[in-house]
Design a protein around this motif. Structure first.
Motif, PDB file in Angstrom:
ATOM      1  N   LEU A   1      39.559  27.753  66.324  1.00  0.00           N
ATOM      2  CA  LEU A   1      39.748  27.783  64.493  1.00  0.00           C
ATOM      3  C   LEU A   1      38.767  26.586  64.760  1.00  0.00           C
ATOM      4  N   LEU A   2      38.380  25.795  66.071  1.00  0.00           N
ATOM      5  CA  LEU A   2      37.713  24.225  65.815  1.00  0.00           C
ATOM      6  C   LEU A   2      36.645  24.632  66.244  1.00  0.00           C
ATOM      7  N   MET A   3      35.913  26.050  66.364  1.00  0.00           N
ATOM      8  CA  MET A   3      34.051  26.889  66.257  1.00  0.00           C
ATOM      9  C   MET A   3      33.444  25.782  65.197  1.00  0.00           C
ATOM     10  N   PRO A   4      34.114  26.230  64.393  1.00  0.00           N
ATOM     11  CA  PRO A   4      33.262  25.259  62.859  1.00  0.00           C
ATOM     12  C   PRO A   4      33.214  23.599  63.135  1.00  0.00           C
ATOM     13  N   PHE A   5      34.012  23.461  62.751  1.00  0.00           N
ATOM     14  CA  PHE A   5      33.665  21.749  62.601  1.00  0.00           C
ATOM     15  C   PHE A   5      32.780  21.728  64.180  1.00  0.00           C
ATOM     16  N   THR A   6      32.376  21.874  65.566  1.00  0.00           N
ATOM     17  CA  THR A   6      31.804  21.692  66.049  1.00  0.00           C
ATOM     18  C   THR A   6      30.612  21.304  65.585  1.00  0.00           C
ATOM     19  N   SER A   7      29.898  22.510  65.537  1.00  0.00           N
ATOM     20  CA  SER A   7      28.260  23.072  63.881  1.00  0.00           C
ATOM     21  C   SER A   7      28.927  21.810  62.817  1.00  0.00           C
ATOM     22  N   ILE A   8      30.074  21.303  62.292  1.00  0.00           N
ATOM     23  CA  ILE A   8      29.447  20.566  60.988  1.00  0.00           C
ATOM     24  C   ILE A   8      29.715  19.190  61.884  1.00  0.00           C
ATOM     25  N   ALA A   9      29.690  18.795  62.959  1.00  0.00           N
ATOM     26  CA  ALA A   9      30.160  17.572  64.088  1.00  0.00           C
ATOM     27  C   ALA A   9      28.451  17.379  63.959  1.00  0.00           C
ATOM     28  N   LEU A  10      27.684  18.242  64.624  1.00  0.00           N
ATOM     29  CA  LEU A  10      27.039  17.808  65.172  1.00  0.00           C
ATOM     30  C   LEU A  10      25.804  17.898  64.271  1.00  0.00           C
ATOM     31  N   CYS A  11      25.474  18.945  62.757  1.00  0.00           N
ATOM     32  CA  CYS A  11      24.915  18.683  62.152  1.00  0.00           C
ATOM     33  C   CYS A  11      25.149  17.838  61.148  1.00  0.00           C
ATOM     34  N   ALA A  12      26.522  17.247  61.486  1.00  0.00           N
ATOM     35  CA  ALA A  12      26.163  15.663  60.648  1.00  0.00           C
ATOM     36  C   ALA A  12      25.582  14.423  60.636  1.00  0.00           C
ATOM     37  N   PHE A  13      26.251  14.925  63.223  1.00  0.00           N
ATOM     38  CA  PHE A  13      25.572  13.824  63.497  1.00  0.00           C
ATOM     39  C   PHE A  13      24.295  13.968  63.491  1.00  0.00           C
ATOM     40  N   PHE A  14      23.393  14.634  63.310  1.00  0.00           N
ATOM     41  CA  PHE A  14      21.622  15.075  63.470  1.00  0.00           C
ATOM     42  C   PHE A  14      21.112  14.253  62.021  1.00  0.00           C
ATOM     43  N   VAL A  15      22.037  14.820  60.728  1.00  0.00           N
ATOM     44  CA  VAL A  15      21.908  13.649  59.257  1.00  0.00           C
ATOM     45  C   VAL A  15      21.921  11.894  60.030  1.00  0.00           C
ATOM     46  N   TRP A  16      23.646  11.828  60.082  1.00  0.00           N
ATOM     47  CA  TRP A  16      22.779  10.297  60.164  1.00  0.00           C
ATOM     48  C   TRP A  16      21.821   9.977  61.614  1.00  0.00           C
ATOM     49  N   TRP A  17      21.375  10.443  62.492  1.00  0.00           N
ATOM     50  CA  TRP A  17      20.636   9.830  63.293  1.00  0.00           C
ATOM     51  C   TRP A  17      19.150   9.790  62.524  1.00  0.00           C
ATOM     52  N   ILE A  18      19.238  10.758  61.224  1.00  0.00           N
ATOM     53  CA  ILE A  18      18.273  10.293  60.878  1.00  0.00           C
ATOM     54  C   ILE A  18      17.991   9.004  59.610  1.00  0.00           C
ATOM     55  N   LEU A  19      18.724   9.155  58.944  1.00  0.00           N
ATOM     56  CA  LEU A  19      19.537   8.561  58.176  1.00  0.00           C
ATOM     57  C   LEU A  19      19.393   7.015  58.342  1.00  0.00           C
ATOM     58  N   ASP A  20      20.726   7.204  59.059  1.00  0.00           N
ATOM     59  CA  ASP A  20      21.019   5.399  59.123  1.00  0.00           C
ATOM     60  C   ASP A  20      21.381   5.405  61.140  1.00  0.00           C
ATOM     61  N   GLY A  21      20.228   5.887  61.814  1.00  0.00           N
ATOM     62  CA  GLY A  21      20.449   6.018  63.624  1.00  0.00           C
ATOM     63  C   GLY A  21      19.126   4.690  63.485  1.00  0.00           C
ATOM     64  N   LYS A  22      18.895   4.291  64.767  1.00  0.00           N
ATOM     65  CA  LYS A  22      18.444   3.129  66.123  1.00  0.00           C
ATOM     66  C   LYS A  22      17.176   2.874  64.560  1.00  0.00           C
ATOM     67  N   ALA A  23      16.858   1.411  64.134  1.00  0.00           N
ATOM     68  CA  ALA A  23      15.669   1.606  63.165  1.00  0.00           C
ATOM     69  C   ALA A  23      14.183   1.757  64.234  1.00  0.00           C
ATOM     70  N   ASN A  24      13.317   2.586  63.096  1.00  0.00           N
ATOM     71  CA  ASN A  24      12.145   2.264  64.444  1.00  0.00           C
ATOM     72  C   ASN A  24      11.181   0.654  63.712  1.00  0.00           C
TER      73      ASN A  24
END
Length: 312
Positions: A122-145
């Motif tokens: 049951l946890l497997m779908p949440f791993t996908s959601i968590a990773l996608c959320a991480f990528f979105v966060w990285w693009i929007l609020d990650g370390k400043a260029n």
């Protein structure tokens, strides 16, 4: 460049956090006030735009977004006149995400088998959601260029240099807008056009975004403006190429998804390079290699904006 532009390059290239943006706005408003303007900060949609002049009375709105992006491992490679290559490149960027998902889910499955705990499936779908959320966060609020010469310090400098050089007799024709939160989804321009509906529908907007790295400076009008041949010719006459620098108003297929999209009469302006297979393209932005600021581009666009204002 003016001392103000040199200050932006040396002290204000990073404008991502609330504190960094606030420091830049305070400095910017001070410089504009010293030049005889009355700048103000308009808020909306979690964005704070610096506005100079009357949006509802101006004949042209010059704009640029001042917020900057997170640093990414690969550039945001843009081909505004080659949709096929643009889509292919975006798909290539997605492949690492799918590979990471496959590795994570494979590792989780191995743990489930080892522990003999099928309920953990049951946890497997949440791993996908968590990773996608991480990528979105990285693009929007990650370390400043920390290197933003082209995206979009170049647009900010072009806008400020134009404002500083604008003759007093022409200032009433113009509104300058420094948009916030373009990188997070065009929030600044959305807030501005919601507050100024006449400007959204009727006023010509020239939006400078990534204008300093390339010899081909191109203007991308929206579909409604492409029907206004008189205005397109005025833009062509105002922004003349010089030397190896070439300018073009793109009447055929072309897209440039920046704050100009919020205006019915919006024009996106950018500097591009050229290769036979790819066509016109932009590279290096959103990475540490975004260090090129060609002053000749800034001067060409500043002088063109001054001429266009005189033509109106």
């Amino acid at each position: 460049m003016t001392p103000q532009s040199q200050k932006i390059m040396s002290g204000f290239q990073v404008r991502k956090s609330k504190k960094q943006k606030e420091a830049f706005r305070v400095w910017l408003c001070g410089e504009l006030e010293a030049a005889g303007y009355a700048p103000r900060v308009e808020e909306g949609f979690a964005a704070k735009n610096v506005v100079v002049g009357g949006p509802d009375t101006a004949q042209v709105i010059f704009s640029a977004h001042y917020d900057t992006c997170a640093v990414l491992p690969v550039p945001n490679f843009i081909t505004p006149r080659n949709m096929f290559f643009f889509v292919c490149y975006q798909l290539l960027l997605i492949i690492p995400l799918f590979l990471a998902l496959a590795v994570m889910e494979g590792a989780l499955l191995a743990v489930i088998v080892a522990l003999r705990s099928p309920g953990l499936l049951l946890l497997m779908p949440f791993t996908s959601i968590a990773l996608c959320a991480f990528f979105v966060w990285w693009i929007l609020d990650g370390k400043a260029n920390r290197h933003t010469a082209n995206d979009n310090t170049s647009g900010v400098i072009t806008l400020l240099e134009t404002a500083l050089a604008m003759p007093e007799e022409d200032r009433g024709k113009v509104c300058f807008v420094f948009f916030d939160n373009e990188e997070k989804g065009l929030f600044g321009s959305a807030a501005f056009t919601k507050a100024h509906k006449k400007a959204k529908k009727e006023t010509l907007n020239i939006n400078f975004d990534c204008v300093s790295d390339g010899d081909f400076i191109q203007f991308f009008p929206g579909e409604p403006l492409k029907k206004d041949e008189e205005t397109l010719r005025r833009i062509e006459a105002a922004f003349e190429g010089r030397g190896k620098k070439r300018t073009e108003v793109v009447r055929s297929f072309g897209f440039y998804p920046s704050d100009n999209k919020a205006f019915k009469m919006g024009v996106g302006v950018c500097a591009l390079k050229y290769k036979k297979i790819v066509g016109y393209y932009m590279d290096r932005i959103h990475t540490s290699k975004d260090t090129v600021l060609e002053e000749e581009n800034i001067e060409l666009l500043r002088d063109g904006a001054l001429r266009l204002t005189r033509f109106l």
